[in-house]
Design a protein around this motif. Structure first.
Motif, PDB file in Angstrom:
ATOM      1  N   UNK A  52     -54.738  -3.063 -30.307  1.00 44.24           N
ATOM      2  CA  UNK A  52     -55.584  -2.637 -29.190  1.00 44.24           C
ATOM      3  C   UNK A  52     -54.731  -2.116 -28.042  1.00 44.24           C
ATOM      4  N   UNK A  53     -55.359  -1.382 -27.132  1.00 45.39           N
ATOM      5  CA  UNK A  53     -54.671  -0.918 -25.936  1.00 45.39           C
ATOM      6  C   UNK A  53     -54.614  -2.054 -24.928  1.00 45.39           C
ATOM      7  N   UNK A  54     -53.424  -2.311 -24.391  1.00 47.32           N
ATOM      8  CA  UNK A  54     -53.240  -3.401 -23.442  1.00 47.32           C
ATOM      9  C   UNK A  54     -52.494  -2.876 -22.222  1.00 47.32           C
ATOM     10  N   UNK A  55     -52.586  -3.627 -21.131  1.00 51.18           N
ATOM     11  CA  UNK A  55     -51.869  -3.266 -19.914  1.00 51.18           C
ATOM     12  C   UNK A  55     -50.372  -3.504 -20.110  1.00 51.18           C
ATOM     13  N   UNK A  56     -49.564  -2.793 -19.360  1.00 52.33           N
ATOM     14  CA  UNK A  56     -48.108  -2.931 -19.451  1.00 52.33           C
ATOM     15  C   UNK A  56     -47.684  -4.207 -18.737  1.00 52.33           C
ATOM     16  N   UNK A  57     -46.851  -4.992 -19.393  1.00 50.61           N
ATOM     17  CA  UNK A  57     -46.294  -6.191 -18.775  1.00 50.61           C
ATOM     18  C   UNK A  57     -44.980  -5.794 -18.113  1.00 50.61           C
ATOM     19  N   UNK A  58     -45.006  -5.590 -16.794  1.00 48.43           N
ATOM     20  CA  UNK A  58     -43.820  -5.132 -16.082  1.00 48.43           C
ATOM     21  C   UNK A  58     -42.753  -6.213 -15.977  1.00 48.43           C
ATOM     22  N   UNK A  59     -43.082  -7.458 -16.315  1.00 46.08           N
ATOM     23  CA  UNK A  59     -42.091  -8.533 -16.333  1.00 46.08           C
ATOM     24  C   UNK A  59     -41.239  -8.481 -17.595  1.00 46.08           C
ATOM     25  N   UNK A  60     -41.674  -7.727 -18.599  1.00 43.87           N
ATOM     26  CA  UNK A  60     -40.915  -7.560 -19.838  1.00 43.87           C
ATOM     27  C   UNK A  60     -39.682  -6.707 -19.531  1.00 43.87           C
ATOM     28  N   UNK A  61     -38.512  -7.172 -19.932  1.00 45.30           N
ATOM     29  CA  UNK A  61     -37.266  -6.462 -19.612  1.00 45.30           C
ATOM     30  C   UNK A  61     -37.186  -5.081 -20.263  1.00 45.30           C
ATOM     31  N   UNK A  62     -37.954  -4.828 -21.302  1.00 40.73           N
ATOM     32  CA  UNK A  62     -37.960  -3.504 -21.929  1.00 40.73           C
ATOM     33  C   UNK A  62     -38.690  -2.473 -21.078  1.00 40.73           C
ATOM     34  N   UNK A  63     -39.451  -2.911 -20.104  1.00 41.81           N
ATOM     35  CA  UNK A  63     -40.168  -2.011 -19.202  1.00 41.81           C
ATOM     36  C   UNK A  63     -39.591  -2.080 -17.790  1.00 41.81           C
ATOM     37  N   UNK A  64     -38.304  -2.276 -17.663  1.00 44.40           N
ATOM     38  CA  UNK A  64     -37.667  -2.479 -16.361  1.00 44.40           C
ATOM     39  C   UNK A  64     -37.903  -1.316 -15.405  1.00 44.40           C
ATOM     40  N   UNK A  65     -37.716  -0.088 -15.829  1.00 41.19           N
ATOM     41  CA  UNK A  65     -37.833   1.073 -14.940  1.00 41.19           C
ATOM     42  C   UNK A  65     -39.203   1.744 -14.999  1.00 41.19           C
ATOM     43  N   UNK A  83     -52.308   3.096 -17.027  1.00 41.30           N
ATOM     44  CA  UNK A  83     -51.296   3.243 -18.062  1.00 41.30           C
ATOM     45  C   UNK A  83     -51.413   2.063 -19.015  1.00 41.30           C
ATOM     46  N   UNK A  84     -51.677   2.368 -20.268  1.00 43.49           N
ATOM     47  CA  UNK A  84     -51.830   1.353 -21.300  1.00 43.49           C
ATOM     48  C   UNK A  84     -50.868   1.640 -22.443  1.00 43.49           C
TER      49      UNK A  84
END
Length: 98
Positions: A52-65, A83-84
Motif C-alpha cells: 500500500x501507499x504509506x507516508x514517508x518516515x523522515x526518521x528513517x536514516x535512508x530518507x535523511x535528505x 508524498x507517499x
C-alpha cells in the motif's frame, strides 16, 4: 613467411576482447535468469511489506535528505499534494536521491 609486426598486437587484442566479451554475456544472462539471487546478499530476504501507499518516515536514516524537498503542501486552489511511497521492496528507490 613473416608476420607483419603491426598486425600482431591487433590480433592479440581482438582475441582477448572476444574472450572477455563472451564471459560478460554469461554473467549478464545469469543475472537476468535469476534477478533476486543476483541482487540479494547471502541470507537476506527482500522486504515484502503491504504493497500500500504509506507516508514517508523522515526518521528513517535512508530518507535523511528527503525532508528538504518532499514537503506535503496544499495549493492556493485547494489541491493537497502528499508524498507517499509504496510499502514494498522498492520503498527506498521510489524517491530520487537528493
Amino acid at each position: 613467411m613473416k608476420s607483419n609486426p603491426s598486425i600482431t598486437p591487433i590480433v592479440s587484442f581482438l582475441i582477448l576482447f572476444i574472450l572477455f566479451s563472451c564471459n560478460a554475456d554469461k554473467k549478464i544472462n545469469a543475472q537476468q535468469a535469476n534477478p533476486v539471487a543476483a541482487k540479494s546478499s547471502y541470507g537476506s530476504k527482500p522486504y515484502v511489506g503491504t504493497g500500500k501507499l504509506i507516508a514517508i518516515n523522515f526518521n528513517d536514516s535512508n530518507y535523511a535528505d528527503v525532508s528538504y524537498y518532499a514537503i506535503d503542501t496544499t495549493t492556493q486552489d485547494g489541491w493537497s499534494i502528499k508524498y507517499l511511497i509504496k510499502d514494498d521492496s522498492t520503498r527506498y528507490s521510489d524517491l530520487p536521491p537528493s
